[in-house]
Write a protein that holds these residues in place. Sequence first.
Motif, short mmCIF file in Angstrom:
data_model
loop_
_atom_site.label_atom_id
_atom_site.label_comp_id
_atom_site.label_asym_id
_atom_site.label_seq_id
_atom_site.Cartn_x
_atom_site.Cartn_y
_atom_site.Cartn_z
N ARG A 1 0.81 -1.41 0.10
CA ARG A 1 -0.22 -0.16 0.07
C ARG A 1 0.77 1.24 -0.24
O ARG A 1 0.60 2.17 -0.91
CB ARG A 1 -1.31 -0.16 0.98
N PHE B 1 -0.77 2.55 -5.64
CA PHE B 1 -1.55 2.69 -4.76
C PHE B 1 -2.05 3.21 -3.67
O PHE B 1 -3.42 3.11 -3.27
CB PHE B 1 -1.36 1.11 -3.98
N ASP B 2 -0.99 3.80 -3.63
CA ASP B 2 -0.85 4.77 -2.30
C ASP B 2 -1.65 6.09 -2.46
O ASP B 2 -2.69 6.52 -1.93
CB ASP B 2 0.26 5.79 -1.70
N TRP C 1 -5.55 4.59 -3.12
CA TRP C 1 -6.29 3.69 -1.66
C TRP C 1 -7.28 4.45 -1.06
O TRP C 1 -6.78 5.06 0.10
CB TRP C 1 -5.29 3.81 -0.40
N LEU D 1 -5.53 -2.09 6.70
CA LEU D 1 -6.06 -2.14 5.03
C LEU D 1 -7.30 -0.35 5.33
O LEU D 1 -6.87 0.78 4.46
CB LEU D 1 -7.50 -2.99 4.29
#
Length: 486
Positions: free
Chosen positions: A194, A200-201, A204, A250
């Motif tokens: 992540r 993805f960062d 997210w 998450l």
Amino acid sequence: MPQEITTLLTFFGGTGDLAKRKLYPSVYNLYKKGFLKDHFAIVGTSRADLTDAEFDDLVRESINHVVEDEDDAKRFISHFSYLKLDVGDKAGYQDMLKLNDELDAKYELKGNRIFYMSVAPRFFGTIAGYLKSEGLVTKNGEFNRLMIEKPFGVSYETAKELNTQLTEVFDEDQIFRIDHYLGKEMVQNIAAIRFGNPLFDAAWNKDYIENIQVTLSEVLGVEERAGYYDDAGALRDMIQNHTMQIVAWLAMEKPASFSDKDIRAAKNVAFNSLHIYNEKEVEKNFVRGQYGENIDGSQVKYLDEDGVPADSQNDTFVAGRLQFRSARWDGVPFYIRTGKRLKSKQTRVDVVFKKGLSIFGDDIELENPVLSILIDPKGGIEFRINAKDTTSEFKTRTDIMKWDVSFLDIEKTPAPYERMIQDAMNGDGSNFADWNGVAISWKFVDAIQRAWDKKHAEFPNYVSGTMGPKASDELLSEDGNYWIYR
């Protein structure tokens, strides 16, 4: 070279199954790698009548499968001592104090002590109180730390009472509440995936993610655990701890740094935004189940398992929708499920990204890209993306970019308990549950259990060997979604 850790490690419950299967092999692996060398000592306690030689034999047998050098194993075991102790008897702690002081002088341990409670939770408060009153918590050491096995209470009120007892002796940053799922390699990989990849960062959040799914499925039934399991159920046994701790990685905010303090703070921002359901909301957002026979009748239903009451309302399956009231996650459902006697053993996270608009024409529909983090039984990462089909006309299909943990990586990867013991020795609480997260998880679970206790469910409602009751699938289809792992 690894930096040696100087400490006295005391295992309460030192002759138990966990100590023999997990704890002693884990400590021996730390010794082989050089994190423990000369300045350490280990004390095992229990109520059993054992001589030091008999205890040494117990330890030797427990580490047999990881021993490569017999002389090395003997040197390791020479640092062990055994103490017969009734944890409820105040007088016994004076014997422990005398032994600890002797070991401190012999191995130059600098007053550093870790107390590992591998005993029933009802003894946690008693032990902590005597550690303080009988002078076992040192004032001159660099650290005194407490490691605790789950379950941490059986409800919010019992957890709060237990926490109050422990914090009368230890500060929050000295308490290491173990959830062995947080020691798993691919759970720890969530942070690297992540925060280590700008793709993805940046994505997210609610702008790019449609939903997130966490699955912890088991093929086994209740086995010999009916006495415990019929009181706990899947909700308390798997959702309150393992599942919620994975969800925290998450859902957390991006930490200011990768220190344990900042990681816990970022997780708590998420925990504090978790919506706790009222009775009506529980009915809408959670599903419970209990397994029946399998298709050919060779597997008995839960109600026919040894030790299970014939009228049990205990859940062996739980699926639910979590909602976080935060700017990052507003409107994004987190789906969770866990259960026994399901189709396969599987622990995984599926991050379902939004489709986006297609520029390829009305007859081409794109699929949701999905990032899957596979935790058990074999680690790996899968990324399902839209790509071109191999046809003369332009069409799309989904392809999977896949990476599996290699056997070489598996051999090199520390086992969860080895990693957690080392982290506690280093004072790193990143992969341990803190009180705020535990408290909110219990409040969330208690609200669900209270609602279920008021209504009689018709069980069994799923066939052994499937992925649970139909209502679990319907929970997602209401939102226009489906379980990625089917």
